[in-house]
Design an enzyme around this catalytic site. Sequence first.
Site, PDB file in Angstrom:
ATOM      1  CB  CYS B  85      -0.858  -0.120   1.173  1.00  0.00           C
ATOM      2  SG  CYS B  85      -2.299   1.011   1.009  1.00  0.00           S
ATOM      3  CG  HIS B 200      -3.498  -3.596   3.666  1.00  0.00           C
ATOM      4  ND1 HIS B 200      -2.314  -3.057   4.231  1.00  0.00           N
ATOM      5  CD2 HIS B 200      -4.154  -2.531   2.816  1.00  0.00           C
ATOM      6  CE1 HIS B 200      -2.448  -1.630   3.817  1.00  0.00           C
ATOM      7  NE2 HIS B 200      -3.610  -1.395   3.172  1.00  0.00           N
ATOM      8  CD  GLU B 202      -0.887  -5.468   6.093  1.00  0.00           C
ATOM      9  OE1 GLU B 202      -0.734  -6.074   4.975  1.00  0.00           O
ATOM     10  OE2 GLU B 202      -1.121  -4.393   6.033  1.00  0.00           O
TER      11      GLU B 202
END
Lengths: 80, 226
Positions: B85, B200, B202
């Site tokens: 990002c 994302h 994560e």
Amino acid sequence: MKVVANIYLKAGVLDPQGKAVHHGLDALGFDGVKDVRVGKQIVIELDKQDEQEALEEVKQMCEKLLANTVIENYEVEVKK
Amino acid sequence: MKVSIVVFPGTNCDRDTQWAFEKIGAQTEFVWHNEHDLKNPDLVVLPGGFSYGDYLRSGAIARFSPIMQEVIEFANKGGYVLGICNGFQVLLESHLLPGAMKRNENLHFISKHHHLKVINNNNAFLKNFKMGDIVNIPIAHAEGNYTPQSEDDLKRMWDNEQILLQYVDKDGNISNPNGSADSIAGICNQNKNVFGLMPHPERAVESILGSEDGIGMLISLMDSIK
């Protein structure tokens, strides 16, 4: 001395903000708007007397930081 | 695997990134933006957030922080770097990855789960996936409208297998949320050691978060390194 840097998306790079403003102007009844480009203006005060030198310095700033030359063009001028 | 997570003023995904990498058994270290030592990592991660408030352009100021000089040197020596990002935006501004980001086509900040298609798995980041795999990973950005340097450059990136992920719908048909060229969500550099993506991974590492599809990307990196 104050130098102004005007930074715009390059011609041919679609400008989403310009497009949105264009739609807004159309909706308000401003007809005959052919194109709108939204850019940014950065005003820099420099401790310099020589105009050419000041413009050159701000061009360097544009190349290195103020503009992303992949997608943006810039113009510099001395603010009178 | 030792992972150094770079923290700029305004970074806000550093702890999620740490959580995700520690979950797969990696050692993590935070590295502050004004440090000069990357702490000898196997992988450097530039996490998501709003470094320097996204002032001027996303990633434009972060690119000149002291630690970024080290990251650039590390990457140029072949070290693995992942930008997520805002981290992707920093990598573009640093010219470690080609192209630039513009505001999303609809000018909105878009925050939602989105399907992605794996376009190429011939790299450390996606090698545990099959080409054409569909994954579901959240996106959250206002400037994810990827713009290549030129049409020729875009073609070269396709030819060099640098296009890694595309935004699609659940059936794998192109579904472009932000106006990105060729619906691109993630790319790598020519040497395939620097990776950038807007989604994302994560945030997709446990089923309770709605998806576990992101963890495979982190494991791919770990398998490639160790």
